[in-house]
Scaffold this active site. Structure first.
Site, mmCIF file in Angstrom:
data_model
loop_
_atom_site.group_PDB
_atom_site.id
_atom_site.type_symbol
_atom_site.label_atom_id
_atom_site.label_comp_id
_atom_site.label_asym_id
_atom_site.label_seq_id
_atom_site.Cartn_x
_atom_site.Cartn_y
_atom_site.Cartn_z
ATOM 1 N N ARG B 49 20.582 -11.777 5.424
ATOM 2 C CA ARG B 49 19.310 -11.669 6.245
ATOM 3 C C ARG B 49 19.431 -10.420 6.719
ATOM 4 O O ARG B 49 17.904 -9.702 6.707
ATOM 5 C CB ARG B 49 19.483 -12.705 6.862
ATOM 6 C CG ARG B 49 18.599 -13.415 7.606
ATOM 7 C CD ARG B 49 18.550 -14.725 8.133
ATOM 8 N NE ARG B 49 20.073 -15.383 7.290
ATOM 9 C CZ ARG B 49 19.067 -16.192 6.799
ATOM 10 N NH1 ARG B 49 18.155 -16.575 6.561
ATOM 11 N NH2 ARG B 49 20.282 -16.886 6.150
ATOM 12 N N THR B 50 20.020 -9.877 8.049
ATOM 13 C CA THR B 50 19.786 -8.754 8.508
ATOM 14 C C THR B 50 19.944 -7.558 7.744
ATOM 15 O O THR B 50 19.258 -6.694 7.897
ATOM 16 C CB THR B 50 21.012 -8.481 9.724
ATOM 17 O OG1 THR B 50 20.687 -9.914 10.363
ATOM 18 C CG2 THR B 50 21.136 -7.395 10.750
ATOM 19 N N LYS B 78 41.156 1.156 0.564
ATOM 20 C CA LYS B 78 41.695 2.363 0.191
ATOM 21 C C LYS B 78 42.217 2.864 1.501
ATOM 22 O O LYS B 78 43.162 3.210 1.465
ATOM 23 C CB LYS B 78 41.633 3.097 0.005
ATOM 24 C CG LYS B 78 40.922 3.335 -2.206
ATOM 25 C CD LYS B 78 40.208 4.199 -2.881
ATOM 26 C CE LYS B 78 39.624 3.951 -3.518
ATOM 27 N NZ LYS B 78 38.881 5.087 -4.205
ATOM 28 N N ARG B 99 26.627 -3.135 10.503
ATOM 29 C CA ARG B 99 27.912 -4.299 11.356
ATOM 30 C C ARG B 99 29.333 -4.236 10.824
ATOM 31 O O ARG B 99 29.925 -3.882 9.710
ATOM 32 C CB ARG B 99 27.269 -5.814 10.143
ATOM 33 C CG ARG B 99 28.404 -6.493 10.728
ATOM 34 C CD ARG B 99 26.753 -7.980 9.860
ATOM 35 N NE ARG B 99 26.119 -8.273 10.806
ATOM 36 C CZ ARG B 99 24.888 -9.019 10.185
ATOM 37 N NH1 ARG B 99 24.916 -10.362 9.900
ATOM 38 N NH2 ARG B 99 23.897 -9.426 12.136
ATOM 39 N N HIS B 127 24.403 -8.004 19.486
ATOM 40 C CA HIS B 127 22.949 -8.387 17.845
ATOM 41 C C HIS B 127 22.116 -7.810 18.978
ATOM 42 O O HIS B 127 20.713 -8.330 18.703
ATOM 43 C CB HIS B 127 23.365 -9.220 17.516
ATOM 44 C CG HIS B 127 22.806 -9.196 15.615
ATOM 45 N ND1 HIS B 127 22.566 -8.123 15.908
ATOM 46 C CD2 HIS B 127 22.494 -10.510 14.577
ATOM 47 C CE1 HIS B 127 21.725 -8.130 14.035
ATOM 48 N NE2 HIS B 127 22.168 -10.215 13.397
#
Lengths: 150, 300
Positions: B49-50, B78, B99, B127
């Site tokens: 969504r974001t 890694k 994010r 957020h």
């Protein structure tokens, strides 16, 4: 009642006017070198405070990080640096506005516990004395953060 | 504004400017161009969504994007540090949207790179683009951000959208109803912030009595995994499901918002109600993100 004296030291730091019963905790958190000679006085009679603790650390002058830590634990404390039995410098501890790279953030999910990143805390106006992590923004009681001194 | 990391960094004026700009972009009064810009969308935690919202926001203004979703085939897996990953990507991109599951990751990132960073969610912390699109939605539906009564429903403890929204509304003299199971209540540090700012709030475990007072009801999902006791979850979840009947006594202007994805906390029967605003809210997100990208990329 005659005040009990803690022996004078030739060189080092005298941390005075600590809240009674705090001396051991402060030494534990300040972590001076493991071989340092340390004199403790606890629950001594004090004109100003009624009772107080005092810590003398031989041959060790507290640095900035230690002073900041001390300020968070005992904001009323005074520090005297002794050189050759004489007072070289006497000061009240001062609360910094922030401290960096000194404590671990208690939040396990904070980025500073996941990356090689230096921690940073903003000291909030108290009381109660609280600190906000610059990164995860969580607010903690100062004692809680100070216990995790690196 | 050099980065967008936390609502705590934004002044009241900066918030109002972004809300105004999102409206100007949506209405076509301002047409910023992101042509020639490259925005990196780094979603260390998968997001559809974001990341789609940012992708659409950039592309519809003529900008290009690089997208990483999850860390499956990357050097992060890694063992590369976040700092190294970001420094490398900052060599290509003009702006980084990220994010990450660690709280404070975006702030840390912004200190590692020379390009603007937008926080698209850092653990349970912040957020801010969601909070800003929520504010834009509130302003659009209520005509103001001032003196509103906002009901926050569901998981107020772990929901970062709620945390950011509480802080985002704080400069606008709100009143809050905090409606959640006791162990999912708003964290103490946020309650203290409200106390310190003199913002009134009432806490309750039931929704009904607060409904007639609300201008906005903001619903979040209560996740099964937040409950140590599954029987407790089954018993409680029903009390936090919004149905048409729940909204019967709501004010006419009241709108129902949800950051999405919705699971079952808003019954689908509510979707046709004039109070349901969660899908337009998602579209508002694109305009708000265009406002934020245009501001940080300095193309206005």
């Amino acid at each position: 009642m005659k005040e009990m004296k803690v022996d004078a030291i030739k060189d080092g730091s005298v941390i005075d006017h600590l809240p009674p019963g705090k001396a051991l905790e402060i030494v534990k958190i300040l972590k001076p070198s493991p071989t340092a000679s340390i004199l403790l006085g606890t629950n001594l009679v004090s004109g100003k405070m009624g009772q107080k603790d005092i810590v003398k650390i031989v041959n060790h002058e507290l640095g900035r990080d230690e002073l900041n830590t001390l300020a968070l634990l005992a904001p009323e404390a005074t520090l005297t640096i002794i050189r050759d039995y004489k007072i070289y410098q006497k000061s009240k501890v001062e609360l910094p506005s922030q401290v960096a790279d000194l404590f671990t953030c208690p939040n396990p999910n904070c980025i500073t516990n996941a990356e090689p990143a230096a921690s940073r805390f903003h000291i909030l106006p108290g009381p109660p004395r609280e600190m906000r992590c610059h990164y995860c923004e969580k607010v903690y009681k100062a004692e809680e953060v100070v216990e995790g001194r690196v | 504004m050099n980065n967008l990391i936390s609502m705590n960094d934004l002044s009241r004026d900066e918030i109002l400017e972004l809300v105004q700009l999102a409206g100007d972009i949506e209405e076509g009064r301002i047409n910023p161009s992101l042509k020639g810009t490259l925005t990196a969308l780094l979603f260390f935690e998968p997001s559809t969504r974001t990341s789609f919202s940012f992708d659409a926001a950039a592309k519809r203004l003529g900008g290009a994007t690089l997208i990483m979703s999850g860390t499956g085939n990357t050097s992060v897996k890694k063992g590369e540090t976040l700092a190294d990953t970001l420094r490398t990507i900052a060599e290509y991109a003009d702006l980084i949207v990220m994010r990450n599951r660690f709280e404070g990751a975006a702030r840390y990132a912004s200190e590692q790179v020379g390009v603007p960073v937008i926080n698209a969610g850092d653990g349970a912390n912040q957020h801010p683009t969601q909070a800003l699109l929520d504010l834009y939605s509130i302003a659009k539906t209520q005509g103001t951000l001032e003196n509103l009564t906002v009901g926050l429903v569901g998981d107020l403890r772990y929901g970062r959208t709620v945390h950011s929204l509480v802080q985002a509304l704080s400069p606008f003299k709100p009143k809050f109803h905090l409606l959640s199971p006791a162990h999912l209540a708003l964290p103490d540090y946020l309650l203290r912030e409200l106390d310190n700012k003199g913002i009134p709030y009432e806490q309750s475990e039931t929704i009904e009595s607060a409904v007639p007072d609300m201008d906005i009801m903001y619903v979040t999902r209560i996740q099964r995994e937040r409950f140590p006791d599954q029987e407790e979850y089954e018993r409680l979840k029903g009390s936090y499901i919004i149905r048409n009947a729940t909204l019967e006594k709501a004010k006419k202007n009241m709108k129902l918002l949800h950051p999405l994805p919705r699971v079952e906390e808003i019954a689908t029967e509510v979707d046709d109600s004039p109070r349901a605003y969660y899908f337009p809210q998602a579209k508002n997100g694109m305009y708000m993100r265009q406002a934020i990208l245009s501001t940080l990329l300095e193309v206005l």
